[in-house]
Write a protein that holds these residues in place. Structure first.
Motif, PDB file in Angstrom:
ATOM      1  N   PRO A   1       0.604   3.417  -5.161  1.00 43.12           N
ATOM      2  CA  PRO A   1      -0.650   4.157  -5.130  1.00 43.12           C
ATOM      3  C   PRO A   1      -1.717   3.472  -5.966  1.00 43.12           C
ATOM      4  O   PRO A   1      -2.914   3.587  -5.676  1.00 43.12           O
ATOM      5  CB  PRO A   1      -0.302   5.517  -5.747  1.00 43.12           C
TER       6      PRO A   1
ATOM      7  N   ALA B   1      -3.365   1.011  -3.807  1.00 39.03           N
ATOM      8  CA  ALA B   1      -4.258   1.736  -2.904  1.00 39.03           C
ATOM      9  C   ALA B   1      -5.537   2.121  -3.627  1.00 39.03           C
ATOM     10  O   ALA B   1      -6.642   1.945  -3.110  1.00 39.03           O
ATOM     11  CB  ALA B   1      -3.563   2.979  -2.364  1.00 39.03           C
ATOM     12  N   ALA B   2      -5.376   2.619  -4.831  1.00 38.97           N
ATOM     13  CA  ALA B   2      -6.551   3.026  -5.596  1.00 38.97           C
ATOM     14  C   ALA B   2      -7.461   1.833  -5.857  1.00 38.97           C
ATOM     15  O   ALA B   2      -8.686   1.940  -5.761  1.00 38.97           O
ATOM     16  CB  ALA B   2      -6.125   3.669  -6.916  1.00 38.97           C
TER      17      ALA B   2
ATOM     18  N   LEU C   1       0.810  -1.209   0.000  1.00 39.61           N
ATOM     19  CA  LEU C   1       0.000   0.000   0.000  1.00 39.61           C
ATOM     20  C   LEU C   1       0.844   1.260   0.000  1.00 39.61           C
ATOM     21  O   LEU C   1       0.549   2.222  -0.712  1.00 39.61           O
ATOM     22  CB  LEU C   1      -0.920   0.021   1.219  1.00 39.61           C
ATOM     23  N   VAL C   2       1.899   1.269   0.814  1.00 40.42           N
ATOM     24  CA  VAL C   2       2.720   2.473   0.864  1.00 40.42           C
ATOM     25  C   VAL C   2       3.549   2.602  -0.402  1.00 40.42           C
ATOM     26  O   VAL C   2       3.903   3.692  -0.823  1.00 40.42           O
ATOM     27  CB  VAL C   2       3.656   2.511   2.090  1.00 40.42           C
TER      28      VAL C   2
END
Lengths: 255, 255
Positions: B136, B139-140, B132-133
């Motif tokens: 992106p 994450a999206a 996740l970090v």
DNA sequence: CGCATAATTGATTCAGCTCAAACCGAGTGG
DNA sequence: CCACTCGGTTTGAGCTGAATCAATTATGCG
């Protein structure tokens, strides 16, 4: 708070015009943990808007390009079809307005309406998108809020078909009371009519249920919530179906 | 395993034991747009598990450390309190299982149960956090799925208090039919009893409503859904309250 | 085959909606 | 100051959709 929101809270934000950053903006939970300069950049690309009670903020069916955040007031999310309204959620200060709708440009399923005088912060969509790719923390913050919204929605679903109208009323008022800054007497921030919509019942039924609830230890004098017998009302509201009330830790302050 | 979903799909995944990546894993929507090596890393840190029909996948109240994805089967999210169940959502292949609960280590509000033979992919929580970090896009992807879940939840809320039981039944079957690969005759993938729970009504009521719905152009012969008069059933199911059915574009395949 | 679980059917009950009327507090204007 | 709206709230009477309870029939499934 304040009578029917007389001058005080208005005075705080009463300023020449929209975009006055104001220190408190930096403390919004969406910005938590972000590098200072990123927060600045986002705030620069944002505008504040105020809505009088009753004003539409977003019409269902339209997408919501900018990311909006409630700075003050209560925002009602309801679906309107024909003459029947169907409430989904009430947002209050620090909540995000339909972030999902915003981020993926889908048409909103619900309309957003200000129930009290409301002040929104609208951050430009592209700035948000840029910040998202750049900052995993920002992404995490948004996810957190979305998690909280999901949680609220699930609670709502459960309430709607596991609890009676009276239990819903009781539980809601109890919740409101507990969320209110503890010192002051807890007060119902919205009109009964809107509460009824939020709880999925008619205004008439709400009225009757308030009496029922009163017989179980929770009174409503004017708009102030009076908990006369805590344990009684708690057991009445049902086998409080779910774990702790920790939506706050998810940056969600909805009702 | 593999009761009435005979050999075909089972054969694909019938393998010595859990973690057989299999090309199709890379095509999961959660992985869309990720660099190939990141996908590999996530899959390496994951295990597959199968559950027979009826098995509990996750108990309400407990958090769900690993991120789970439905690879095959139908997963039922319901809250159980006392003897009364209250359904929230049905997940099917490619859906994420309570991502919100996973990501923020909160106790789940609902239990997850396999309704058919089910195969899950469970990705280690820390690997997910790391991804996740780093990405992106990942994450999206998660946000997208969460958006879809929110959307489904809202639909459910609206259905519960704007539509009658019969309308809900009709709309659901119609939806199921439309989602099914168009060639084959659409079929109800779960037991009626579970459908009733999902739709927020008793099994008895469901039974009666099926008759009602049949009188309006939608029959159910055995488990096959027969749409005899499309327009009739559509108008019957109500002012189809919401915009297009585009949850698929949000990587959500829930029912 | 026979037991257990699922699905139907029927009779009854009840929570909550609808419709209609009375009520109440706050502005408004004479 | 009072009469008069006017929106919101309350109260009442009746109706209805869906739950409940109970009994029966189907459908697996070992």
């Amino acid at each position: 708070m304040s009578g029917r929101d007389s001058g005080d809270s208005a005075a705080v934000t009463r300023s020449p015009s929209p975009d006055l950053p104001g220190a408190q903006l930096h403390d919004l939970p969406v910005f938590a943990g972000l590098p200072h300069e990123l927060i600045e950049r986002l705030i620069e690309r944002s505008i504040s808007r105020t809505y009088p009670a009753g004003a539409m903020i977003l019409e269902q069916g339209e997408p919501a390009p900018p990311l909006q955040i409630v700075r003050r007031g209560i925002v009602d999310l309801t679906h309107v079809s024909g003459k029947s309204e169907c409430g989904v959620l009430l947002l209050s200060a620090r909540d995000l307005l339909l972030p999902a709708t915003t981020l993926f440009h889908e048409p909103a399923l619900v309309s957003a309406r200000a129930l009290t005088n409301t002040r929104m912060l609208a951050i430009d969509g592209e700035a948000v998108a840029a910040a998202l790719v750049e900052s995993p923390v920002f992404a995490a913050n948004l996810m957190k809020a979305m998690s909280g919204h999901w949680r609220m929605a699930v609670r709502n679903i459960l309430d709607l078909n596991c609890r009676t109208a009276a239990q819903r009323v009781g539980a809601f008022l109890l919740r409101i009371a507990d969320l209110q800054p503890d010192g002051s007497a807890p007060v119902l921030p919205i009109a009964k009519r809107h509460l009824a919509v939020r709880l999925g019942m008619t205004a008439e039924t709400l009225s009757r249920m308030l009496q029922t609830v009163a017989n179980h230890g929770l009174h409503l004098r004017g708009r102030t919530i009076v908990i006369r017998d805590r344990t009684a009302i708690e057991t009445f509201c049902g086998p409080d179906p779910y774990p702790v009330r920790d939506e706050h830790s998810l940056d969600v302050f909805a009702l």
